[in-house]
Design an enzyme around this catalytic site. Sequence first.
Site, PDB file in Angstrom:
ATOM      1  N   LEU A 100     -34.937  28.116 -77.547  1.00 24.15           N
ATOM      2  CA  LEU A 100     -35.269  26.800 -77.022  1.00 24.15           C
ATOM      3  C   LEU A 100     -34.754  26.688 -75.589  1.00 24.15           C
ATOM      4  O   LEU A 100     -33.759  27.322 -75.229  1.00 24.15           O
ATOM      5  CB  LEU A 100     -34.628  25.696 -77.877  1.00 24.15           C
ATOM      6  N   ASP A 101     -35.406  25.850 -74.779  1.00 23.80           N
ATOM      7  CA  ASP A 101     -34.949  25.613 -73.418  1.00 23.80           C
ATOM      8  C   ASP A 101     -33.595  24.906 -73.430  1.00 23.80           C
ATOM      9  O   ASP A 101     -33.196  24.306 -74.439  1.00 23.80           O
ATOM     10  CB  ASP A 101     -35.951  24.742 -72.662  1.00 23.80           C
ATOM     11  N   ALA A 102     -32.919  24.926 -72.293  1.00 18.60           N
ATOM     12  CA  ALA A 102     -31.588  24.323 -72.188  1.00 18.60           C
ATOM     13  C   ALA A 102     -31.609  22.840 -72.546  1.00 18.60           C
ATOM     14  O   ALA A 102     -30.670  22.324 -73.173  1.00 18.60           O
ATOM     15  CB  ALA A 102     -31.027  24.526 -70.785  1.00 18.60           C
ATOM     16  N   THR A 104     -33.770  21.310 -74.511  1.00 22.95           N
ATOM     17  CA  THR A 104     -34.361  21.065 -75.822  1.00 22.95           C
ATOM     18  C   THR A 104     -33.284  21.155 -76.893  1.00 22.95           C
ATOM     19  O   THR A 104     -32.410  22.019 -76.848  1.00 22.95           O
ATOM     20  CB  THR A 104     -35.469  22.093 -76.116  1.00 22.95           C
ATOM     21  N   HIS A 183     -42.625  27.890 -72.644  1.00 25.33           N
ATOM     22  CA  HIS A 183     -42.691  26.444 -72.402  1.00 25.33           C
ATOM     23  C   HIS A 183     -43.957  25.832 -73.008  1.00 25.33           C
ATOM     24  O   HIS A 183     -44.565  24.925 -72.428  1.00 25.33           O
ATOM     25  CB  HIS A 183     -42.653  26.137 -70.901  1.00 25.33           C
TER      26      HIS A 183
END
Length: 229
Positions: A100-102, A104, A183
């Site tokens: 997951l993104d930072a 998220t 993304h």
Amino acid sequence: MRLDKFVCKSTELTKPEAIKRICSGDVSVNGCIVMNEAAQVHENNIILLDGSRLKTREFRYVLMHKPAGTICSNKDELYPSLFNHLAIENVEELHIAGRLDADTTGMVLITDDGRWSFNITRPTQKCAKVYRVRLSRDISDDVVAKFKQGIKLQGEQQLTLPAELEVISTKEVLLTITEGKFHQVKRMFSAVGNRVISLHREAIGDVSLDVDVAQWRFLTRNEVQSFNK
């Protein structure tokens, strides 16, 4: 599994120590000395170190609630690693199945079983991931159908796989996808003229997030096996 990883997972040797022992000819695989640390081996192979057979430790399967402002990495970078919240031995052997993104939050699965995580992340397995998405603009009436048909992302030729969109309110939805492009969720909503304000993963496959922020637990046997269908 690489031979050096197998040796590390079967002993208390560090990776440099394991490589040194392999290159010194101290390790054999099915009766043959192997001095290439990158050689691929299987747990059913007979692997000896100084004449004693090695057996890997049991694989571990962890569910964690990722906080915002952490990264899905084994080490700190621009943001701190979520592994800082994981109090477990030999944590360096673990990896994340589906990052997951930072910014998220939500459910991540962590393991040292590479084949198991491959089943979760490969697109052909069609493992469903459920996200709660807050948007900057009201969701338009035609977006549900567009997501079901597939969305053309910028810079890509093929449409995304069909996705299920459940509208919770004018600016909040539940999105279920079965792939994990770079993304992807943010790009899908951008393609229909909207912007993601916050993103939270609630479930992967048949397993739902059930621990508090920054907390973790081991998966049950049934949960582990549910990803091997």
